[in-house]
Design a protein around this motif. Structure first.
Motif, PDB file in Angstrom:
ATOM      1  N   HIS A  38       0.846  -1.201   0.000  1.00 29.76           N
ATOM      2  CA  HIS A  38       0.000   0.000   0.000  1.00 29.76           C
ATOM      3  C   HIS A  38       0.881   1.250   0.000  1.00 29.76           C
ATOM      4  N   TRP A  39       1.905   1.258   0.854  1.00 29.06           N
ATOM      5  CA  TRP A  39       2.827   2.399   0.907  1.00 29.06           C
ATOM      6  C   TRP A  39       3.478   2.604  -0.454  1.00 29.06           C
ATOM      7  N   TRP A  40       3.902   1.505  -1.104  1.00 27.40           N
ATOM      8  CA  TRP A  40       4.568   1.596  -2.393  1.00 27.40           C
ATOM      9  C   TRP A  40       3.626   2.148  -3.463  1.00 27.40           C
ATOM     10  N   LYS A  41       2.376   1.721  -3.470  1.00 24.70           N
ATOM     11  CA  LYS A  41       1.416   2.223  -4.454  1.00 24.70           C
ATOM     12  C   LYS A  41       1.167   3.711  -4.265  1.00 24.70           C
ATOM     13  N   VAL A  42       1.027   4.150  -3.022  1.00 24.27           N
ATOM     14  CA  VAL A  42       0.816   5.569  -2.736  1.00 24.27           C
ATOM     15  C   VAL A  42       2.029   6.371  -3.181  1.00 24.27           C
ATOM     16  N   ARG A  43       3.205   5.881  -2.858  1.00 26.50           N
ATOM     17  CA  ARG A  43       4.439   6.577  -3.232  1.00 26.50           C
ATOM     18  C   ARG A  43       4.574   6.661  -4.751  1.00 26.50           C
ATOM     19  N   ARG A  44       4.269   5.570  -5.447  1.00 27.66           N
ATOM     20  CA  ARG A  44       4.363   5.561  -6.906  1.00 27.66           C
ATOM     21  C   ARG A  44       3.393   6.561  -7.521  1.00 27.66           C
ATOM     22  N   GLU A  45       2.186   6.635  -6.966  1.00 24.71           N
ATOM     23  CA  GLU A  45       1.205   7.585  -7.491  1.00 24.71           C
ATOM     24  C   GLU A  45       1.655   9.028  -7.235  1.00 24.71           C
ATOM     25  N   GLU A  46       2.233   9.277  -6.068  1.00 21.83           N
ATOM     26  CA  GLU A  46       2.741  10.616  -5.778  1.00 21.83           C
ATOM     27  C   GLU A  46       3.838  11.005  -6.757  1.00 21.83           C
ATOM     28  N   ARG A  47       4.712  10.070  -7.084  1.00 22.83           N
ATOM     29  CA  ARG A  47       5.787  10.361  -8.045  1.00 22.83           C
ATOM     30  C   ARG A  47       5.225  10.630  -9.437  1.00 22.83           C
ATOM     31  N   ARG A  48       4.193   9.885  -9.814  1.00 28.23           N
ATOM     32  CA  ARG A  48       3.566  10.144 -11.118  1.00 28.23           C
ATOM     33  C   ARG A  48       2.960  11.538 -11.162  1.00 28.23           C
ATOM     34  N   GLN A  49       2.321  11.942 -10.077  1.00 24.31           N
ATOM     35  CA  GLN A  49       1.730  13.282 -10.012  1.00 24.31           C
ATOM     36  C   GLN A  49       2.815  14.350 -10.139  1.00 24.31           C
ATOM     37  N   LEU A  50       3.936  14.151  -9.449  1.00 22.21           N
ATOM     38  CA  LEU A  50       5.028  15.125  -9.534  1.00 22.21           C
ATOM     39  C   LEU A  50       5.576  15.221 -10.955  1.00 22.21           C
ATOM     40  N   LYS A  51       5.703  14.079 -11.646  1.00 22.23           N
ATOM     41  CA  LYS A  51       6.198  14.094 -13.023  1.00 22.23           C
ATOM     42  C   LYS A  51       5.218  14.809 -13.939  1.00 22.23           C
ATOM     43  N   ARG A  52       3.917  14.585 -13.743  1.00 17.79           N
ATOM     44  CA  ARG A  52       2.908  15.264 -14.564  1.00 17.79           C
ATOM     45  C   ARG A  52       2.970  16.774 -14.345  1.00 17.79           C
ATOM     46  N   GLU A  53       3.097  17.183 -13.095  1.00 18.52           N
ATOM     47  CA  GLU A  53       3.171  18.604 -12.790  1.00 18.52           C
ATOM     48  C   GLU A  53       4.431  19.222 -13.349  1.00 18.52           C
ATOM     49  N   ALA A  54       5.543  18.504 -13.285  1.00 16.45           N
ATOM     50  CA  ALA A  54       6.796  19.014 -13.840  1.00 16.45           C
ATOM     51  C   ALA A  54       6.729  19.107 -15.361  1.00 16.45           C
ATOM     52  N   GLY A  55       6.004  18.208 -15.999  1.00 19.92           N
ATOM     53  CA  GLY A  55       5.872  18.213 -17.464  1.00 19.92           C
ATOM     54  C   GLY A  55       4.987  19.360 -17.945  1.00 19.92           C
ATOM     55  N   ARG A  56       4.100  19.860 -17.101  1.00 20.06           N
ATOM     56  CA  ARG A  56       3.212  20.951 -17.480  1.00 20.06           C
ATOM     57  C   ARG A  56       3.910  22.300 -17.431  1.00 20.06           C
ATOM     58  N   ARG A  57       4.986  22.384 -16.722  1.00 21.70           N
ATOM     59  CA  ARG A  57       5.667  23.678 -16.559  1.00 21.70           C
ATOM     60  C   ARG A  57       6.446  24.086 -17.731  1.00 21.70           C
TER      61      ARG A  57
END
Length: 106
Positions: free
Chosen positions: A87-106
């Motif tokens: 569960h911790w790993w899935k949450v962490r992976r999703e957080e990293r995906r969100q950060l990559k998406r936000e970084a790609g929008r900039r």
């Protein structure tokens, strides 16, 4: 936890006819212990090698858990830890995906 109440009770899962005879049940427990020890020992030998060492160790503990309450508790604890870790790993992976998406929008 509600899931813990739904778990099977601790204790031997030997067939009734084996439990009915004390000497037979004792010999059954010895055989299960020796087989589990062999499987766990094999898993320990495989730990430094590439391969499924930990899976083999857990299989040996699972074999012990068919007969010994202490092994059943170890197995339940291990399952809980693996569930929490995944569960911790899935949450962490999703957080990293969100950060990559936000970084790609900039």
């Amino acid at each position: 936890m509600c899931a813990e109440r739904d778990e099977k009770p601790l204790g031997s899962r030997a067939p009734r006819f084996i439990k009915a005879s004390r000497p037979l049940h004792l010999s059954w427990r010895v055989v299960i212990f020796v087989l589990g020890l062999a499987v766990v020992g094999g898993g320990i030998v495989l730990l430094p090698l590439p391969g499924p060492g930990w899976l083999i160790i857990f299989a040996g503990i699972g074999l012990w858990a068919t007969e010994f309450p202490w092994a059943q508790r170890v197995l339940r604890w291990t399952k809980r830890q693996v569930r929490e870790w995944s569960h911790w790993w899935k949450v962490r992976r999703e957080e990293r995906r969100q950060l990559k998406r936000e970084a790609g929008r900039r």
